[in-house]
Design a protein around this motif. Structure first.
Motif, short mmCIF file in Angstrom:
data_model
loop_
_atom_site.label_atom_id
_atom_site.label_comp_id
_atom_site.label_asym_id
_atom_site.label_seq_id
_atom_site.Cartn_x
_atom_site.Cartn_y
_atom_site.Cartn_z
N THR A 1 0.86 -1.17 0.00
CA THR A 1 0.00 0.00 0.00
C THR A 1 0.91 1.22 0.00
OG1 THR A 1 -0.15 -0.11 2.42
CG2 THR A 1 -1.92 -1.19 1.16
N ILE A 2 0.31 2.40 -0.12
CA ILE A 2 1.10 3.62 -0.24
C ILE A 2 0.71 4.61 0.85
CG2 ILE A 2 1.73 5.57 -1.73
CD1 ILE A 2 2.61 2.89 -2.90
N VAL A 3 1.74 5.12 1.55
CA VAL A 3 1.55 6.19 2.53
C VAL A 3 2.06 7.48 1.90
CG1 VAL A 3 2.31 7.10 4.77
CG2 VAL A 3 1.82 4.65 4.52
N THR A 4 1.24 8.53 1.96
CA THR A 4 1.63 9.85 1.46
C THR A 4 1.45 10.85 2.59
OG1 THR A 4 0.90 9.26 -0.77
CG2 THR A 4 1.19 11.61 -0.29
N CYS A 5 2.50 11.57 2.90
CA CYS A 5 2.46 12.60 3.94
C CYS A 5 2.68 13.95 3.28
CB CYS A 5 3.54 12.36 4.98
SG CYS A 5 3.39 10.77 5.82
N ARG A 6 1.75 14.87 3.53
CA ARG A 6 1.83 16.22 2.95
C ARG A 6 1.95 17.24 4.08
NH1 ARG A 6 0.38 15.36 -2.30
NH2 ARG A 6 -0.99 13.59 -2.66
N VAL A 7 2.89 18.14 3.93
CA VAL A 7 3.13 19.21 4.90
C VAL A 7 2.92 20.54 4.17
CG1 VAL A 7 4.86 20.26 6.42
CG2 VAL A 7 4.81 17.76 6.11
N GLU A 8 1.95 21.34 4.65
CA GLU A 8 1.62 22.60 3.98
C GLU A 8 1.56 23.74 4.98
OE1 GLU A 8 -1.79 21.87 1.03
OE2 GLU A 8 -2.01 20.30 2.55
N PRO A 9 2.15 24.89 4.64
CA PRO A 9 1.99 26.05 5.51
C PRO A 9 0.51 26.40 5.64
CG PRO A 9 3.57 26.49 3.75
CD PRO A 9 2.90 25.20 3.43
N ARG A 10 0.11 26.77 6.84
CA ARG A 10 -1.29 27.17 7.07
C ARG A 10 -1.28 28.26 8.12
NH1 ARG A 10 -6.49 25.94 5.35
NH2 ARG A 10 -7.98 26.16 7.03
N GLY A 11 -1.47 29.49 7.69
CA GLY A 11 -1.38 30.62 8.62
C GLY A 11 0.00 30.64 9.25
#
Length: 144
Positions: free
Chosen positions: A90-100
């Motif tokens: 299976t595939i794990v995807t981690c996303r990190v995005e600036p938010r405020g």
């Protein structure tokens, strides 16, 4: 096919969240909150094969085999996840995005198949929710 996605907002900077996601010593601190494993051999480099090693349970040896598929520091980490020889990757995807002034972090786990995959996705989603709501925030408070 089954999958799950968990999104949390943290007051920490994207750089701190990325460090907690990719520093093996820090990863071990928050993944074990939900009975997850310690990363062994992990580096955020495409092609790296590594394992999450946890306490074995009945019917599970405690080892998850992984391979890093994609890295775009400090915003994306994607890797395979395989619980055992009989399990599909299976595939794990981690996303990190600036938010405020903080960060939005999304954990996606996709590719579960069949009834067994459906059950595994439900189990792992429960474990991940605890890791991401209890374990990761505690680690982020300590990261400098």
């Amino acid at each position: 096919m089954s999958e799950f996605s968990i999104t949390n907002d943290y007051s920490a900077s994207p750089e701190k969240v990325w460090r907690a996601l990719t520093d093996p010593e820090l990863v071990a601190l928050w993944t074990t909150t939900g009975q997850g494993g310690k990363p062994v051999g992990f580096e955020p480099i495409v092609g790296t094969h590594f394992k999450f090693v946890a306490t074995p349970l009945p019917g599970w040896n405690g080892i998850v085999e992984c391979e890093v598929l994609e890295v775009r520091a400090p915003s994306l980490l994607r890797y395979t996840w395989r619980n055992g020889d009989d399990d599909a990757k299976t595939i794990v995807t981690c996303r990190v995005e600036p938010r405020g002034s903080g960060t939005r972090f999304t954990w996606e786990h996709t590719g579960f198949t069949g009834v067994g995959g459906f059950m595994m996705s439900k189990l792992l989603a429960s474990v991940r929710r605890k890791m991401l709501s209890v374990g990761l925030p505690a680690v982020l408070e300590k990261v400098t």
